[in-house]
Design a protein around this motif. Structure first.
Motif, PDB file in Angstrom:
ATOM      1  N   LYS A   1      -0.840  -7.568   9.897  1.00 58.75           N
ATOM      2  CA  LYS A   1      -1.222  -7.280   8.512  1.00 58.75           C
ATOM      3  C   LYS A   1      -0.128  -7.768   7.599  1.00 58.75           C
ATOM      4  O   LYS A   1       1.055  -7.666   7.939  1.00 58.75           O
ATOM      5  CB  LYS A   1      -1.420  -5.774   8.316  1.00 58.75           C
TER       6      LYS A   1
ATOM      7  N   GLU B   1       1.971  -7.073   4.577  1.00 64.57           N
ATOM      8  CA  GLU B   1       2.359  -5.941   3.749  1.00 64.57           C
ATOM      9  C   GLU B   1       2.712  -6.447   2.353  1.00 64.57           C
ATOM     10  O   GLU B   1       3.423  -7.447   2.220  1.00 64.57           O
ATOM     11  CB  GLU B   1       3.583  -5.286   4.401  1.00 64.57           C
TER      12      GLU B   1
ATOM     13  N   ARG C   1       4.425  -5.307  -1.236  1.00 67.01           N
ATOM     14  CA  ARG C   1       5.254  -4.226  -1.781  1.00 67.01           C
ATOM     15  C   ARG C   1       5.815  -4.583  -3.154  1.00 67.01           C
ATOM     16  O   ARG C   1       5.697  -5.717  -3.623  1.00 67.01           O
ATOM     17  CB  ARG C   1       6.422  -3.941  -0.846  1.00 67.01           C
TER      18      ARG C   1
ATOM     19  N   SER D   1      -2.306  -3.369   2.397  1.00 66.98           N
ATOM     20  CA  SER D   1      -1.968  -4.421   3.355  1.00 66.98           C
ATOM     21  C   SER D   1      -3.225  -5.233   3.653  1.00 66.98           C
ATOM     22  O   SER D   1      -4.330  -4.703   3.655  1.00 66.98           O
ATOM     23  CB  SER D   1      -1.424  -3.808   4.644  1.00 66.98           C
ATOM     24  N   TRP D   2      -3.017  -6.509   3.937  1.00 68.23           N
ATOM     25  CA  TRP D   2      -4.153  -7.423   4.133  1.00 68.23           C
ATOM     26  C   TRP D   2      -4.233  -7.885   5.577  1.00 68.23           C
ATOM     27  O   TRP D   2      -3.247  -8.312   6.158  1.00 68.23           O
ATOM     28  CB  TRP D   2      -4.005  -8.642   3.224  1.00 68.23           C
TER      29      TRP D   2
ATOM     30  N   SER E   1       5.638  -9.713   5.347  1.00 70.28           N
ATOM     31  CA  SER E   1       5.537  -8.928   4.120  1.00 70.28           C
ATOM     32  C   SER E   1       6.030  -9.727   2.930  1.00 70.28           C
ATOM     33  O   SER E   1       6.819 -10.665   3.080  1.00 70.28           O
ATOM     34  CB  SER E   1       6.354  -7.638   4.236  1.00 70.28           C
TER      35      SER E   1
END
Lengths: 260, 209
Positions: free
Chosen positions: A113, A115, A117, A125-126, A237
């Motif tokens: 995923k 993330e 932020r 999250s994708w 991320s």
């Protein structure tokens, strides 16, 4: 005069030396370890350290910061990196990292995923299927390595600026900071103006095939206006932030803007 | 050899005139310093991804590793470029280039090259450059401009893509940059050798007379 090693403050000397000597032939390796990373030729020519290493380090770091500002100033957000026909693609496109291909991260695409932020409205999250549903474009551009070599490749994905808009990122923030699954934890900051450049891409395919492990599966950030080391692979991320969080190579002394 | 070394009698006989004005001397030595930093750090960068089947010995590189070499290269480039630009402007504005380097005629060059190779080229008057000097000094200025332009196009291949086009493409600009460096190194060897053969020319570049 005692020899002092030429390194950037705050860098783990042993790690850096370990990384560097991997690329050296055997004889050089031995000499390098024996002599330390000194000012080399200047020391040799004069028989002593012409400049105090630590003050030279500090001055060089300052000039590198100045160069960041100069590059930011001359960066034209509308200037596009040249694109090429398919016939110009470099085959095979080189694998490049500070580790061998065998040590490249093996990311499980099902579990992975992305993330999101920091200064964004939507911190969800994708998953990979969610991301690859977004509109994608293909661009064939030249990848230029900090070492000097270059190679032309074809990358397909979603413009990062579209994604930043989608998640409601504060585009007045200074950086988008990427973290990766590489061993020893790769990361790299990208200045916001470059993040919003039309060719800056969240990449999911290389040469119209799902991004192979060698080139950063499941997601790479392709930035044709930056040197290769500012094109993170195996991204896990992204953080939109005003804080300069440093980067794997940036912390060791590569110029942080490193724009082309 | 004896015809190349000239005694000091000529100069002490009459009041010494300034051969190298102070701006030329300052810029010459600034350039020499910046150029050596650029060459030694450039060799470090070259070694990271050699264009040919050889690397430069580590002892003759600056920076310790690629990152250090790049820091030196992108610091010294400012000194080289600012000093070089000031030199070009001053050279044209004061008429020094026109006066010292022109004309360069093929017959003149041929004549003086032949004389130099048979050690018959005299340096009696340091204020007048012979055709070998004119060719080398004008040539090295052109090479200096080329090495900066090819360097800039490698540094900013997107922002200055028109400059890259001038050289063809990015990899070609790299080769141009390399061969300009080679030309400068060759010039450096000849230049230093000749300066040592005619010590008063070296003195003129230090104290002006």
């Amino acid at each position: 005069m005692a020899k002092r090693s030429f390194l950037i403050p705050g860098v783990d000397k042993r790690l850096l030396i370990k990384d560097s000597i991997k690329t050296m032939p055997d004889v050089t390796r031995r000499r390098f370890i024996a002599g330390g990373a000194s000012l080399g030729a200047l020391t040799l020519l004069t028989g002593c350290d012409v400049v105090d290493s630590s003050s030279a380090d500090a001055l060089l770091a300052k000039i590198s910061k100045f160069n960041d500002a100069v590059q930011d100033f001359i960066f034209n957000p509308d200037a596009l990196a040249p694109t090429f026909p398919e016939s110009a693609i470099t085959k095979p496109f080189p694998f490049n990292a500070y580790y061998d291909l065998d040590d490249a991260p093996e990311v499980d695409g099902e579990a992975w995923k992305l993330e999101v932020r920091g200064l964004v409205d939507n911190k969800k999250s994708w998953t990979l299927p969610e991301l690859t549903k977004l509109p994608q474009f293909t661009q064939i551009t030249r990848h230029i390595c900090v070492e000097g070599w270059s190679a032309i490749g074809s990358w397909t994905g979603t413009p990062l600026r579209d994604f930043l808009k989608l998640v409601g990122a504060d585009t007045r923030a200074k950086y988008v900071w990427f973290q990766c699954a590489d061993k020893d934890g790769y990361n790299s900051p990208l200045d916001m103006r470059t993040a919003l450049h039309p060719q800056t891409q969240m990449t999911f395919k290389y040469a119209n095939e799902i991004l192979p492990r060698a080139y950063g599966f499941p997601m790479k950030i392709r930035v044709p206006t930056k040197l290769g080391f500012k094109n993170p692979k195996y991204v896990v991320s992204m953080e939109v932030t005003n804080e300069y969080k440093g980067g794997y190579w940036e912390d060791q002394g590569y110029n942080s803007f490193s724009g082309s | 050899m004896s015809s190349l070394t000239v005694t000091d009698e000529h100069i002490s006989a009459k009041p010494a005139k300034v051969i190298q004005p102070v701006w030329v001397r300052v810029m010459h030595w600034t350039n020499a310093f910046a150029m050596i930093l650029m060459i030694l750090s450039g060799w470090q960068i070259y070694n990271a991804s050699p264009l040919f089947n050889f690397s430069f010995p580590r002892e003759y590189t600056l920076g310790g590793w690629l990152g250090g070499g790049l820091l030196w290269h992108f610091a010294a480039m400012w000194l080289l470029m600012v000093n070089g630009l000031a030199y070009l402007i001053a050279g044209f504005a004061t008429g020094r280039f026109a006066k010292k380097l022109l004309p360069i005629t093929p017959t003149g060059v041929l004549h003086d090259v032949r004389a130099a190779l048979t050690f018959k080229l005299s340096h009696d008057d340091l204020s007048v450059y012979n055709y070998v000097q004119r060719t080398l000094y004008a040539g090295i200025i052109v090479v200096g401009v080329l090495i900066v332009l090819s360097g800039l196009s490698m540094w900013k291949p997107v922002q200055l893509h028109w400059l890259v086009t001038l050289f063809g493409d990015y990899p070609t600009a790299r080769y141009v940059h390399f061969f300009c460096m080679a030309a400068i190194c060759a010039f450096l060897v000849i230049h230093v050798l000749l300066a040592l053969l005619v010590p008063k020319s070296l003195r003129a570049m230090i104290i002006g007379r």
